[in-house]
Design an enzyme around this catalytic site. Structure first.
Site, PDB file in Angstrom:
ATOM      1  N   ASP A 199       0.833  -1.211   0.000  1.00 47.21           N
ATOM      2  CA  ASP A 199       0.000   0.000   0.000  1.00 47.21           C
ATOM      3  C   ASP A 199       0.865   1.258   0.000  1.00 47.21           C
ATOM      4  O   ASP A 199       1.710   1.451   0.864  1.00 47.21           O
ATOM      5  CB  ASP A 199      -0.887  -0.063   1.254  1.00 47.21           C
ATOM      6  CG  ASP A 199      -1.703   1.189   1.499  1.00 47.21           C
ATOM      7  OD1 ASP A 199      -1.833   2.019   0.589  1.00 47.21           O
ATOM      8  OD2 ASP A 199      -2.245   1.313   2.626  1.00 47.21           O
ATOM      9  N   SER A 237     -18.119   2.736   7.239  1.00 44.32           N
ATOM     10  CA  SER A 237     -17.237   1.574   7.355  1.00 44.32           C
ATOM     11  C   SER A 237     -16.191   1.733   8.453  1.00 44.32           C
ATOM     12  O   SER A 237     -15.518   0.756   8.806  1.00 44.32           O
ATOM     13  CB  SER A 237     -16.526   1.325   6.014  1.00 44.32           C
ATOM     14  OG  SER A 237     -15.757   2.462   5.651  1.00 44.32           O
ATOM     15  N   THR A 369      -7.740  10.386  11.956  1.00 43.14           N
ATOM     16  CA  THR A 369      -6.406   9.898  11.620  1.00 43.14           C
ATOM     17  C   THR A 369      -6.553   8.898  10.490  1.00 43.14           C
ATOM     18  O   THR A 369      -7.581   8.229  10.364  1.00 43.14           O
ATOM     19  CB  THR A 369      -5.705   9.246  12.834  1.00 43.14           C
ATOM     20  OG1 THR A 369      -4.367   8.895  12.466  1.00 43.14           O
ATOM     21  CG2 THR A 369      -6.432   8.002  13.311  1.00 43.14           C
ATOM     22  N   HIS A 372      -4.040   4.494   6.753  1.00 42.84           N
ATOM     23  CA  HIS A 372      -2.892   4.039   5.966  1.00 42.84           C
ATOM     24  C   HIS A 372      -1.588   4.467   6.625  1.00 42.84           C
ATOM     25  O   HIS A 372      -1.490   5.573   7.163  1.00 42.84           O
ATOM     26  CB  HIS A 372      -2.953   4.623   4.553  1.00 42.84           C
ATOM     27  CG  HIS A 372      -4.200   4.270   3.804  1.00 42.84           C
ATOM     28  ND1 HIS A 372      -4.279   3.177   2.977  1.00 42.84           N
ATOM     29  CD2 HIS A 372      -5.414   4.870   3.766  1.00 42.84           C
ATOM     30  CE1 HIS A 372      -5.499   3.124   2.453  1.00 42.84           C
ATOM     31  NE2 HIS A 372      -6.204   4.131   2.913  1.00 42.84           N
TER      32      HIS A 372
END
EC number: 3.1.-.-
Length: 562
Positions: A199, A237, A369, A372
């Site tokens: 990622d 989510s 925050t 990732h």
């Protein structure tokens, strides 16, 4: 460009997710077996007028459908699961494997699309192992802004391919969520990782990403000072954020009301799976809500991205049937705008402020925050996995480029890092890696119920209509005798106000009349297409000269004999 994969090579490719944030979808192929990881959507930019979602082109998978063994899901965000119903329309036989929360979200999607009964679904966790004839798949626990987040390890005859999924190293996750499994990551690294796909979203941020608990502390300080109602908007989510807001509200004696379909679904799934510890007596409906003191209310809702139809946007616009802004209300935006949504978010904030609410948003208030990891976490992942080769994923080009620089600092030679595009195929053996070709992996647009029937020409027409307007020319023509029996009449939509532009319209009519007459002066009668072209060319030039605009010209010709 043809694809040339040797029999002993493992092929790795992205069908979506490279050079972009969204529609993540990756494939690992060895001989006659393919494991697909994720099937996401991307939300359209503002210039994609009328487009609801952007999905991947699944044609490579359709051509190789007999080889697909599994669709494995890393977590339940839309950019990783949103494309599943569209994929199943073309490949209904694919078995899907996902963690508990992702599986619950997928089931809801499939039910909406009438696909639930025909889809093979399997629940997994980090101890699951999928075994096929030549490939096997294991998992390792990571942390993100949603529970049940997994990294994927595909074991091939040439070595282990790792796809991290979205991750950060949150060592103090919220609630009952376990910490990332560093030991399992290190074990995979010691076994020998052939390729790491990692990622890249926060590759431009040179730090560790703050723990979710950091937001919880901020919320406690903020909630304690608020006397009126709190309206809390976040991603449905983001179960961890919902959990912290709910727990903080209950600690301050507030009852919780939920608005927005996806937020209601998140509350149901989170409570059923044990991620949200909210007793029934802490929840209230709208009837009870309106009779509670303002300082006893927390409203959880969707719309943190300024989506026009989401609950918060309707509250801001005063069109929500049940909730209206009251003096003393505080609205907390617990998210950062996704690129492309900043204008919508600012518009919603302005409406809320105008209605009398106090709005708290942005990093300065520490109410969000990222899920990732920043550069330090990306380097930690590289050190744990110690890959022979590296392929940054999940990011725009500049993010992928920075991530390869980090990989070089962590011991991966630059010539062993590959910045790929969607559709590129990387072929690997134990001691080699090369680009082995490319297949078509363009964007496919979903517009209403139509998939792929909106192309570049349709979007171009929509842009012209939205920016320049439409001019319709109507004429009845006797093709046999070369005569204009009626018209031409000119109608304007979105171009000029007809009542105030009478002289312009009259001049345009005369020019069109002469243009049609001119087409009949040849030896052979003109075709309908020739007359249309003459009208369009004449009007485009004339209207641009007069207005410096290029409206869409739509001739409508009636054949007198028809």
């Amino acid at each position: 460009m043809a694809i040339h994969i040797k029999n002993n090579e493992v092929a790795v490719f992205a069908i979506g997710g490279l050079g972009e944030i969204g529609k993540n979808m990756y494939g690992i192929q060895f001989q006659d077996e393919i494991v697909v990881i994720d099937a996401g959507i991307k939300f359209p930019e503002d210039d994609l007028l009328g487009v609801d979602y952007v999905i991947s082109d699944y044609q490579y998978l359709v051509k190789n459908r007999s080889k697909i063994k599994a669709l494995v899901i890393t977590h339940g965000h839309e950019d990783h699961i949103g494309g599943i119903p569209f994929l199943l329309q073309q490949l209904p036989e694919i078995p899907i494997y996902a963690g508990p929360l992702a599986l619950a979200l997928i089931k809801s999607k499939l039910e909406e699309h009438n696909q639930l009964r025909t889809t093979e679904l399997h629940e997994l966790n980090e101890d699951s192992e999928l075994k096929f004839r030549k490939l096997s798949v294991t998992f390792f626990r990571t942390t993100h802004s949603i529970p049940d987040t997994l990294g994927v390890a595909v074991h091939t005859p040439q070595g282990i391919i790792i796809q991290t999924g979205d991750y950060k190293f949150d060592l103090t996750p919220v609630g009952d969520q376990p910490a990332p499994n560093l030991q399992r990551m290190a074990k995979l690294g010691s076994e020998g990782v052939l390729l790491l796909m990692s990622d890249s979203t926060n590759a431009e941020i040179p730090t560790f990403t703050k723990s979710e608990r950091f937001v919880g502390n901020s919320l406690r300080h903020i909630f304690e000072k608020i006397e009126g109602r709190i309206i809390f908007a976040t991603f449905a989510s983001n179960i961890s954020r919902i959990a912290q807001a709910s727990e903080t509200a209950m600690a301050n004696g507030r009852k919780i009301a939920v608005f927005g379909r996806s937020m209601e679904a998140a509350m149901v799934n989170g409570r059923e799976l044990g991620y949200l510890h909210i007793p029934d007596d802490a929840m209230v409906d709208v009837n009870t809500l309106n009779h509670l003191p303002a300082n006893k209310v927390l409203i959880l809702c969707t719309g943190s991205q300024g989506e026009p139809m989401a609950a918060l946007s309707r509250i801001a616009a005063g069109t929500h049937r049940q909730i209206h802004i009251q003096p003393g209300d505080t609205v907390v935006f617990s998210s950062n705008p996704i690129p492309g949504n900043t204008t919508s978010v600012n518009h919603t904030i302005n409406l809320l402020e105008e209605a009398g609410a106090h709005v708290i948003h942005g990093k300065v208030n520490n109410v969000h925050t990222s899920g990732h990891g920043g550069q330090e976490e990306q380097k930690l992942m590289l050190r744990l996995m110690k890959p022979e080769y590296f392929m940054p994923i999940h990011g725009e080009y500049r993010m992928l480029r920075i991530h390869t620089d980090l990989a070089e600092l962590c011991g991966v030679p630059k010539d062993r890092s590959f910045i790929m595009e969607n559709g590129d195929v990387l072929a690997l053996t134990k001691d080699s890696a090369r680009i082995a070709g490319h297949f078509a992996a363009d964007d496919v647009y979903v517009d209403g119920s139509g998939v792929g029937d909106v192309g570049s020409m349709v979007l171009k027409d929509r842009r012209v209509l939205s920016e320049e307007g439409l001019v319709v020319v109507v004429a009845t023509i006797d093709y046999q005798h070369g005569d204009i029996l009626a018209g031409p009449d000119i109608l304007s939509r979105g171009f000029v106000y007809m009542r105030e532009s009478g002289e312009l319209i009259s001049q345009a009519q005369r020019r069109v009349f002469r243009a049609i007459r001119t087409t009949f002066k040849g030896d052979t009668p003109p075709t309908e297409g020739a007359i249309r072209d003459a009208i369009t060319d004449t009007l485009q030039d004339f209207l641009f000269t007069k207005t410096e605009r290029h409206p869409m010209i739509l001739p409508m010709l009636v054949n007198a004999k028809a």
